[in-house]
Enzyme design. Structure first.
Site: not given
Ligand code: GLY
Length: 378
Positions: A123, A268, A250, A187, A239, A247, A229, A145, A243, A254
């Site tokens: 957990r 990417h 992106h 990035e 998000e 993107n 960031k 993430k 946040r 994608h």
């Molecule tokens: N890579 C996008 C984020 O971490 O929200």
């Protein structure tokens, strides 16, 4: 050894991102304060293990910390249920306990998979990110993430689980192939474009030195990216709003990654760079910024020797409608409306819902037509 620290102030989930040279060799001293007992379990990939695992082992040993490691196959295909199950079962077999630390040593694939394994193991156990690619240092290792891919799409299974510490060793970037370094740089550019025009200007000036290997410039670029960031993650950890700015580029990226089968045809970070250029083109077509802005974005990417336009992607691509259909499958689509990160200028991005698909189609059609005129991919 010069290191710099960016603190991510998330209350009881707060942590430091340490950036500098020699952090891998000094990992024992960095990690020791977090340990309840002197042992750690490391998840890595076979390629990274071959280059960096021994340095980590010695760095831990110097502080009397024992290390056990599992090296998974390199590549995006690892980021699915089979290798995830293997990793979790291995951690249990290694008797990793609730108060222990799991270390993710690798790029984005390992960081995401190991973070998710740590999130669900007993957990939730704490984990330390030691990102070995530029992309992982400036993006995926920070912000919590974690997850794996499903046959239904990328990153559809996962959890928010913040690391307890991030060690971004600038020296490990020396072993990256130039193409991977530049993909990660996509990035870095994104941060300037989305929220810091001065940083973008600094990159225009210092990008070539950075790519050539200057450690001081690399440290500065990673630090500014991580600061940006962290600021965004602290405002919107899960998000719900801001946040999504991360993107930028992106939605296009994608669709292009799906069109190229997530293959070596387009990494990417390369897709992010092309996507940023297209997002600025779209912003200009929508009258949000002048035509000079997308031209400036493209000029910098081109000067860095990066993929910039659709013409730089080898092989066939779907037509504009085909790409639009792929975009509609993106997980950023809400109630069927296309969501883009657009910009009023360099450093001034915002989240836009309900973007007119006709204008998007036109931007894509023109980019594909230009591809026919100048095909650099041959
Ligand atoms: N890579 C996008 C984020 O971490 O929200």
């Amino acid at each position: 050894m010069t290191t710099t620290t960016v603190h991510v102030p998330l209350g009881e989930r707060a942590y430091d991102v340490r950036i500098g040279q020699g952090l891998l060799a000094n990992a024992g001293a960095e990690i020791a304060p977090l340990l309840a007992r002197p042992r750690v379990a490391v998840l890595t990939d076979e390629t990274v293990a071959g280059v960096h695992l021994e340095t980590l082992r010695q760095g831990l040993e110097a502080q009397g910390i024992a290390m056990t490691a599992l090296a998974l196959p390199p590549g995006e295909a690892t980021k699915g249920w089979p290798e995830f199950t293997r990793a979790v079962e291995w951690l249990l077999a290694e008797k990793v306990e609730r108060r222990d630390i799991v270390i993710a040593l690798g790029g984005g694939v390992i960081g995401d998979l190991a973070g998710f394994a740590a999130a669900v193991l007993r957990r939730g156990v704490r984990f330390v990110q030691i990102p070995t690619s530029l992309l992982a240092q400036v993006d995926s290792s920070v912000g919590g993430k974690t997850g794996i891919n499903s046959k239904h799409g990328k990153n559809l299974i996962g959890a928010f689980h913040q690391p307890a510490l991030v060690l971004a060793d600038i020296g490990v970037l020396d072993s990256l192939p130039p193409r991977d370094f530049l993909a990660g740089y996509g990035e870095v550019v994104k941060y300037g474009l989305l929220g810091d025009a001065e940083f973008f200007e600094w990159l225009e000036e210092n990008g070539p030195g950075l790519a050539a290997g200057d450690h001081a410039l690399r440290t500065r670029a990673v630090r500014r990216s991580v600061e940006m960031k962290a600021e965004i993650v602290v405002r919107d950890e899960t998000e719900q709003g801001d946040r999504a700015l991360l993107n930028l580029g992106h939605t296009f990226c994608h669709a292009l990654e799906a069109a190229t089968g997530y293959s070596d045809r387009l990494l990417h970070g390369e897709g992010v760079a092309i996507g940023c250029a297209l997002a600025f083109e779209l912003s200009s077509r929508l009258g949000l910024c002048s035509q000079e802005e997308p031209s400036r974005v493209r000029a910098h990417l081109r000067a860095m020797g990066m993929k910039t336009d659709l013409a730089d992607i080898p092989g066939d691509l779907p037509d504009a409608d085909g790409l639009l259909t792929l975009m509609a499958q993106d997980k950023k689509v809400i109630d069927g409306r296309l969501r883009f990160i657009l910009a009023r200028g360099i450093g001034e991005a915002f989240v836009a819902d309900n973007v007119d698909p006709g204008t998007v189609r036109q931007v894509l059609a023109d980019a594909l037509a230009a591809r026919g005129l100048i095909d650099r991919s041959q």
